[in-house]
Design an enzyme around this catalytic site. Structure first.
Site, mmCIF file in Angstrom:
data_model
loop_
_atom_site.group_PDB
_atom_site.id
_atom_site.type_symbol
_atom_site.label_atom_id
_atom_site.label_comp_id
_atom_site.label_asym_id
_atom_site.label_seq_id
_atom_site.Cartn_x
_atom_site.Cartn_y
_atom_site.Cartn_z
ATOM 1 N N HIS A 19 9.481 -4.261 -1.188
ATOM 2 C CA HIS A 19 8.690 -3.341 -2.018
ATOM 3 C C HIS A 19 8.622 -3.812 -3.474
ATOM 4 O O HIS A 19 7.791 -3.310 -4.240
ATOM 5 C CB HIS A 19 9.336 -1.960 -1.965
ATOM 6 C CG HIS A 19 8.388 -0.849 -1.615
ATOM 7 N ND1 HIS A 19 7.115 -1.047 -1.105
ATOM 8 C CD2 HIS A 19 8.529 0.507 -1.687
ATOM 9 C CE1 HIS A 19 6.527 0.118 -0.891
ATOM 10 N NE2 HIS A 19 7.355 1.073 -1.233
ATOM 11 N N ASN A 70 6.557 5.338 -6.267
ATOM 12 C CA ASN A 70 5.563 6.359 -5.923
ATOM 13 C C ASN A 70 4.956 7.076 -7.121
ATOM 14 O O ASN A 70 3.975 7.813 -6.979
ATOM 15 C CB ASN A 70 6.182 7.391 -4.982
ATOM 16 C CG ASN A 70 6.511 6.808 -3.622
ATOM 17 O OD1 ASN A 70 6.163 5.668 -3.322
ATOM 18 N ND2 ASN A 70 7.184 7.588 -2.799
ATOM 19 N N ASP A 95 3.080 -5.199 -2.710
ATOM 20 C CA ASP A 95 3.326 -5.608 -1.332
ATOM 21 C C ASP A 95 2.313 -4.971 -0.390
ATOM 22 O O ASP A 95 2.010 -3.794 -0.510
ATOM 23 C CB ASP A 95 4.745 -5.224 -0.910
ATOM 24 C CG ASP A 95 5.046 -3.737 -1.112
ATOM 25 O OD1 ASP A 95 4.866 -3.254 -2.248
ATOM 26 O OD2 ASP A 95 5.446 -3.073 -0.141
ATOM 27 N N ASN A 116 1.794 4.710 -1.513
ATOM 28 C CA ASN A 116 1.893 5.804 -2.481
ATOM 29 C C ASN A 116 1.823 5.340 -3.928
ATOM 30 O O ASN A 116 1.411 6.100 -4.807
ATOM 31 C CB ASN A 116 3.180 6.596 -2.243
ATOM 32 C CG ASN A 116 3.122 7.416 -0.972
ATOM 33 O OD1 ASN A 116 2.052 7.861 -0.557
ATOM 34 N ND2 ASN A 116 4.256 7.603 -0.323
#
Length: 207
Positions: A19, A70, A95, A116
Site C-alpha cells: 500500500h 483513506n 498501488d 479509498n
C-alpha cells in the site's frame, strides 16, 4: 507547478507495505531530482524542487500525506487549494491491485475502483486528476485484499519494485511536460514487466 502525491500510511510499521509503493515512488523522485528535505506541511511531508524538461524546468511539490491512506484527500486538497492549482496539475502515485506486479499505467479521471485513497481525493478535488498506477497484483479473492495491500513486499518482489521506482523517476521529464502516454511507455521500456491477469497469477501461486 506540478503537485505529485504518493499514497501510503505514515509510520515505520507500514513503510514496506504494498500500500506504500506511492510513498516509495515519491521518495525515489526526491532522491533522483535533488528535492529539498521533507518538512511538515499540508498535513504531509512535503519536498520542493524542479524537474528539467526540454521546455525548461518545471517547479514541483512532492507530498506524502500523513493523514493515513483513506483520508489522503484532506492533505492533497489543502495543498491544491493553497497553490490555486487545477486537477490536471495533480499526479497521484499509488498501488493498483488490478495490474500485474511491475506493470505501470497512467490514467486521467474515472472511478476509484474500490481504492479509498483515490475516492478521498476525488471527493475533495474532483475525479479529473492524473493517476500513476503501480501494479502490485491481486491476491485472488476479495476477502484477501486488505491483508495483501497491508503486508510487506516479499524479498523476491524487490527485483521488480526497485527498477520500477527508478524508471518512474528517470522518465519524469515526460510527466512534467504533460506527456502522460509517452511517460507510461518510457517507464515500461526502462522497467519491462510481463502483462498478465493479476488474479490468474494469484491462482497460479495457490495451485
Amino acid at each position: 507547478m506540478l503537485l505529485i502525491a504518493g499514497l501510503g500510511n505514515p509510520g515505520q510499521g507500514y513503510a514496506k507495505n504494498r500500500h506504500n509503493i506511492g510513498f516509495m515512488a515519491v521518495d525515489e523522485i526526491a532522491r533522483r531530482w535533488g528535492f529539498s528535505p521533507a518538512r511538515s506541511r499540508f498535513q504531509s511531508l512535503a519536498s520542493e524542487g524542479s524537474i528539467d524538461t526540454p521546455a525548461g524546468p518545471v517547479r514541483a511539490l512532492l507530498l506524502k500525506p500523513q493523514t493515513y491512506y483513506n483520508e489522503t484527500g484532506r492533505a492533497v486538497g489543502e495543498a491544491l487549494k493553497f497553490f490555486k492549482l487545477q486537477p490536471a496539475d495533480l499526479v497521484v502515485f499509488y498501488d493498483e491491485i488490478d495490474l500485474a506486479p511491475g506493470r505501470f499505467r497512467m490514467k486521467t479521471g474515472g472511478g476509484a475502483a474500490g481504492n479509498n485513497g483515490i475516492r478521498s481525493i476525488a471527493a475533495q478535488v474532483s475525479p479529473d486528476f492524473r493517476r500513476a498506477r503501480l501494479g502490485t497484483g491481486h491476491p485472488g479473492a476479495k476477502e484477501l485484499v486488505q491483508g495483501h495491500v497491508l503486508s510487506d513486499f516479499h524479498k523476491v518482489e524487490l527485483k521488480w519494485v526497485a527498477p520500477l521506482l527508478e524508471a518512474c523517476a528517470d522518465a519524469l521529464p515526460l510527466l512534467a511536460a504533460g506527456e502522460d502516454e509517452r511517460y507510461q511507455a518510457e517507464v515500461m521500456r526502462l522497467a519491462p514487466a510481463d502483462k498478465a491477469d493479476p488474479r490468474a497469477l494469484a491462482r497460479g501461486k495457490d495451485a
